[in-house]
Every structure is written in C-alpha cells, then in structure tokens.
Design a protein around this motif. Structure first.
Motif, PDB file in Angstrom:
ATOM      1  N   SER A  41      39.910  79.026  -3.144  1.00 57.23           N
ATOM      2  CA  SER A  41      41.336  79.272  -2.978  1.00 57.23           C
ATOM      3  C   SER A  41      41.878  78.301  -1.928  1.00 57.23           C
ATOM      4  O   SER A  41      41.298  78.161  -0.847  1.00 57.23           O
ATOM      5  CB  SER A  41      41.556  80.714  -2.519  1.00 57.23           C
ATOM      6  OG  SER A  41      42.888  80.903  -2.092  1.00 57.23           O
ATOM      7  N   LYS A  43      45.317  77.772   0.118  1.00 59.95           N
ATOM      8  CA  LYS A  43      46.625  78.331   0.462  1.00 59.95           C
ATOM      9  C   LYS A  43      47.253  77.449   1.528  1.00 59.95           C
ATOM     10  O   LYS A  43      46.559  76.996   2.447  1.00 59.95           O
ATOM     11  CB  LYS A  43      46.491  79.752   1.004  1.00 59.95           C
ATOM     12  CG  LYS A  43      45.904  80.737   0.024  1.00 59.95           C
ATOM     13  CD  LYS A  43      45.742  82.102   0.669  1.00 59.95           C
ATOM     14  CE  LYS A  43      45.056  83.057  -0.300  1.00 59.95           C
ATOM     15  NZ  LYS A  43      44.870  84.388   0.285  1.00 59.95           N
ATOM     16  N   TRP A  45      51.473  76.294   3.392  1.00 62.79           N
ATOM     17  CA  TRP A  45      52.923  76.331   3.429  1.00 62.79           C
ATOM     18  C   TRP A  45      53.417  74.893   3.413  1.00 62.79           C
ATOM     19  O   TRP A  45      52.755  74.004   3.957  1.00 62.79           O
ATOM     20  CB  TRP A  45      53.412  77.023   4.701  1.00 62.79           C
ATOM     21  CG  TRP A  45      53.208  78.508   4.695  1.00 62.79           C
ATOM     22  CD1 TRP A  45      52.074  79.184   5.055  1.00 62.79           C
ATOM     23  CD2 TRP A  45      54.163  79.501   4.312  1.00 62.79           C
ATOM     24  NE1 TRP A  45      52.266  80.532   4.912  1.00 62.79           N
ATOM     25  CE2 TRP A  45      53.550  80.756   4.470  1.00 62.79           C
ATOM     26  CE3 TRP A  45      55.477  79.443   3.863  1.00 62.79           C
ATOM     27  CZ2 TRP A  45      54.198  81.945   4.187  1.00 62.79           C
ATOM     28  CZ3 TRP A  45      56.134  80.637   3.591  1.00 62.79           C
ATOM     29  CH2 TRP A  45      55.495  81.865   3.743  1.00 62.79           C
ATOM     30  N   GLU A  88      55.439  79.012   0.402  1.00 57.67           N
ATOM     31  CA  GLU A  88      53.997  79.257   0.376  1.00 57.67           C
ATOM     32  C   GLU A  88      53.442  78.927  -0.999  1.00 57.67           C
ATOM     33  O   GLU A  88      54.051  79.256  -2.025  1.00 57.67           O
ATOM     34  CB  GLU A  88      53.704  80.715   0.714  1.00 57.67           C
ATOM     35  CG  GLU A  88      52.219  81.007   0.804  1.00 57.67           C
ATOM     36  CD  GLU A  88      51.934  82.450   1.180  1.00 57.67           C
ATOM     37  OE1 GLU A  88      50.864  82.686   1.757  1.00 57.67           O
ATOM     38  OE2 GLU A  88      52.768  83.328   0.896  1.00 57.67           O
ATOM     39  N   THR A  90      49.647  78.895  -3.356  1.00 62.31           N
ATOM     40  CA  THR A  90      48.243  79.291  -3.473  1.00 62.31           C
ATOM     41  C   THR A  90      47.690  78.745  -4.776  1.00 62.31           C
ATOM     42  O   THR A  90      48.299  78.916  -5.840  1.00 62.31           O
ATOM     43  CB  THR A  90      48.095  80.824  -3.472  1.00 62.31           C
ATOM     44  OG1 THR A  90      48.648  81.345  -2.262  1.00 62.31           O
ATOM     45  CG2 THR A  90      46.637  81.230  -3.579  1.00 62.31           C
ATOM     46  N   ILE A  92      44.038  78.430  -7.151  1.00 61.35           N
ATOM     47  CA  ILE A  92      42.662  78.844  -7.389  1.00 61.35           C
ATOM     48  C   ILE A  92      42.019  77.729  -8.211  1.00 61.35           C
ATOM     49  O   ILE A  92      42.477  77.406  -9.308  1.00 61.35           O
ATOM     50  CB  ILE A  92      42.579  80.188  -8.143  1.00 61.35           C
ATOM     51  CG1 ILE A  92      43.341  81.288  -7.389  1.00 61.35           C
ATOM     52  CG2 ILE A  92      41.112  80.575  -8.375  1.00 61.35           C
ATOM     53  CD1 ILE A  92      42.809  81.603  -6.013  1.00 61.35           C
TER      54      ILE A  92
END
Length: 127
Positions: A41, A43, A45, A88, A90, A92
């Motif tokens: 993952s 993640k 900003w 934001e 994210t 995968i």
C-alpha cells in the motif's frame, strides 16, 4: 526521495516539509525489500499549484530486475483534483511472483515551470 527537492513552505498541516515535482521532473524512492508480501500500500497527500486543466502527474513502480518503470496511477488536474487543496491518495500495488524489491517514482507530466505538485506524508506498508 531526495533532499534536493525538499520544501518547507508546503507541508500537510502536521508536517514540517514536503517533496516537490514540477513540469516533467521525477522523484525516485530508495529500494524497499518486500519478500513476504503479495501487495504493498502506498499512501500519500499531494498539493498542486499552477496546473491547468489536463496537466497531470504519475505514480510509477519497478521491481528488482527491471530497468524501466510501470505506471500505477495518474492524476489529472480538474478531473481528479483541484489545485491549491490537499488531496489524499492510496494505491494498492500487487507484487509479481519472484519479485522481492520495489522502487517508487512520482513523475510530473506538465508543460510549464510553475506546474508543481508537493508530495507529503508518504506511507508504504506491506499487505
């Protein structure tokens, strides 16, 4: 990801600095060992300034043994985000069979020097 692109002026509210890409520049991470994971993952900003509608940037990856990067995702101004606000993201990312190291890259794809994307609060986790 390179301290030569570190900026104190822009940071997600609880941070001290961020990294910046502009025009067609790139930010490459170090290599990360991922021997026991099937996915990772990513993640983070981001905050864009000066980008007109249609300007974009990419998140890319490559695995051990690969010379070139593969596009994982793309963000387009006025479609996926508005400028001058924190967003934001994210991702995968599946780890291919036999691969145990990964490297990330953020790459700009804009046409002017004032097209900037600040990347902050990056978190990488094995899944």
């Amino acid at each position: 990801m390179g301290t030569n692109k570190r900026f104190d002026l822009f940071s997600y509210p609880d941070g001290d600095w961020s990294l910046r890409i502009r025009k067609a520049s790139k930010l490459n991470s170090e290599w990360f060992d991922v021997p026991n994971y099937s996915q990772v993952s990513l993640k983070f900003w981001f905050y864009a300034t000066g980008m007109e509608a249609g300007d974009n940037f990419f998140a890319n990856v490559r695995f051990n043994g690969e010379k070139s990067y593969t596009v994982v995702d793309e963000w387009v101004s006025s479609t996926d985000f508005d400028t001058e606000e924190w967003v934001e993201a994210t991702l995968i990312i599946g780890i291919p069979e036999g691969k145990n190291r990964i490297q990330f890259q953020f790459k700009g794809d804009s046409d002017a020097r004032n097209d900037k994307v600040y990347i902050d609060q990056v978190l990488i986790e094995g899944i």
